[in-house]
Design an enzyme around this catalytic site. Sequence first.
Site, PDB file in Angstrom:
ATOM      1  N   HIS A 194       0.806  -1.218   0.000  1.00 43.00           N
ATOM      2  CA  HIS A 194       0.000   0.000   0.000  1.00 43.00           C
ATOM      3  C   HIS A 194       0.842   1.271   0.000  1.00 43.00           C
ATOM      4  O   HIS A 194       0.316   2.374  -0.120  1.00 43.00           O
ATOM      5  CB  HIS A 194      -0.930  -0.014   1.230  1.00 43.00           C
ATOM      6  CG  HIS A 194      -2.044   0.977   1.148  1.00 43.00           C
ATOM      7  ND1 HIS A 194      -2.174   2.030   2.018  1.00 43.00           N
ATOM      8  CD2 HIS A 194      -3.071   1.086   0.282  1.00 43.00           C
ATOM      9  CE1 HIS A 194      -3.231   2.741   1.703  1.00 43.00           C
ATOM     10  NE2 HIS A 194      -3.803   2.183   0.654  1.00 43.00           N
ATOM     11  N   HIS A 457      -8.520  11.370  -0.399  1.00 45.12           N
ATOM     12  CA  HIS A 457      -7.758  10.128  -0.390  1.00 45.12           C
ATOM     13  C   HIS A 457      -6.469  10.328   0.404  1.00 45.12           C
ATOM     14  O   HIS A 457      -5.729   9.395   0.673  1.00 45.12           O
ATOM     15  CB  HIS A 457      -7.436   9.676  -1.819  1.00 45.12           C
ATOM     16  CG  HIS A 457      -6.929   8.271  -1.899  1.00 45.12           C
ATOM     17  ND1 HIS A 457      -5.588   7.959  -1.989  1.00 45.12           N
ATOM     18  CD2 HIS A 457      -7.574   7.076  -1.874  1.00 45.12           C
ATOM     19  CE1 HIS A 457      -5.423   6.650  -2.019  1.00 45.12           C
ATOM     20  NE2 HIS A 457      -6.620   6.091  -1.953  1.00 45.12           N
TER      21      HIS A 457
END
Length: 613
Positions: A194, A457
């Site tokens: 990630h 985000h």
Amino acid sequence: MDHSRPPKRTVQDAELAETGDAGVQGSGSSRATPRSLSRAVSPPAKKRRISPEKEELFFATLQEGNKAEEETDEETEEKEEQQPSPSQKIVKSPFHLTTIRSLGQASNKDTVSLKDLLGDPLITECWEFNYLHDIDFLMNAFDDDVRHLVKVHVVHGFWKKEDPNRLQIQSDAARYPNITTHHAYLPEPFGTHHSKMMVLFRADDTAEIIIHTANLIPRDWGNMTQAAWISPRLPLLRSSDNQPPTSASSPPAGSGEKFKIDFLNYLRSYKAACKPLVDQLFRCDFSSIRGSLIASVPGRHCLVDDFPTRWGWAAMKETLKSVPVFQPSDPSKNGGEKPEIVIQISSIATLGPTDTWLKNTLFESLSGSQGPKTLGKSKPDFKIIFPTPDEIRKSLDGYTSGGSIHTKIQSAQQAKQLQYLRPMFCHWANDSADGIGTTTSAAMTVREAGRKRAAPHIKTFIRYADQKTKDRIDWALLTSANLSKQAWGDAQSKNNAGEPQVRICSYEIGVLVWPELFVDGDGGGGKEKAVMVPTFLTDTPTVESVKGGKEHGSSEGDKKEKVVEGDGGSTTVVGLRMPYNLPLQRYGPQEVPWVATANHLEPDWMGQVWRHE
């Protein structure tokens, strides 16, 4: 302007982006590229028009932004004529927001685009780390004349040979002879790669590290709020400096030397894939970096060995032992100044039916600071910023942006989680008619960040010295890590030898900064002081943000100026670019967070509805 209302469209979300964020614990099987991030919405057979009220709201928002831009231009001209005190050194924000495609120039001042980051024709090599990759989008960001010459390394987390994502990346990369793909070492079945980062090498023998929050796909760099930390240019070490340190003591947190140790250890966790990168960066001088690496690597990590780098919440806990925080001389005055840590994320995983891990593990690690615990220190309160369905509907991309933002509240355990999170939940846009503590309060001026319609985000963790005014920042973290055990690590356990350990599932990376890092010299000796202040619509602290006066929460107009000026010494004033408006607004009793795995049939401003398959 044509204000005709669009027909209703349907967004179907078959698979979630960044499922590792949301705590969806699968079996480690491959997942197809999320359709919600890669395909257009399909129109239904029957048209449905949005209400005039919703249409007016959207266009009013755009007009409001244009008006703010005009006003900001005028204000900027006035502020440029004002200069800070001679005893103040002004430092621009170490974090930079990314450019929003559909917003005006005023909201995009000091921002960066992917083209800004990769368009330098001197770039000779790029290592790109991420969760989602669009190869063509990446390559188009390089300068046209050198695109075919840049050595590009794409590092992904799809380790299974038959994984559709891996096959797609390999297929796309095969069209570019200068691209090499690498898969990250992932020993944890529930983990994801990630981290979001780029390492660049230039023809002038310098390197640059960029740690950011966006997937390498067009949507993330279009109308979603993101941010990046960009290192200084790192030159090659002189031959006399390229020697192992002789001191047995660890370099101080926040120094370039410590950052280098931690960053190379992070890259070594990729095993053979990143060995060439480690070898190249080992020869670089990191001394100009100011910041601490806060990263996570998958595995079970001992907490008491002599390894110099900690991971996840343990890294945060260890680093904060070196970070000074503001303590009021008399907490009984000014309404009792109290610190507050604001966690702003795009995904919330399954944390458990009780708040045990959240409070005893994560919050405890975030609450530390320099010096002994028992010093009359105020324990910080916590707030969590997460958008509601209404904020997603009103965002620039409407429901489409919701495919990148995740939590769940459907099961009994998730409902219990919502129950203990609700008192901490705050809005992203802070303009809800149903929220608690409206932004129109006469006691506090709204400070506009210019991003309330750009869905978040970005992930930030910020400690404010005073929860009421939020005009002084003790430290700030920009990271890829969301609110999850997979990202930060589970609660402390014991290994076979009885030693404390932490289990982490995913790769994550972030940078922690605090004001004292930016004073002249390496630590703020003598009378030099430092303060970090939030900045809005610019990376540079303004005279108003520095001398704020009554905004500090005191009836004494010179309160903040005294804090900034210090006692006869010089002061370094560091800005921190804010992605959200202040003051914050708490959820109302009936409000819930956005859930991508639920159906949302109220049309967004574009007439779309959201259906989850």
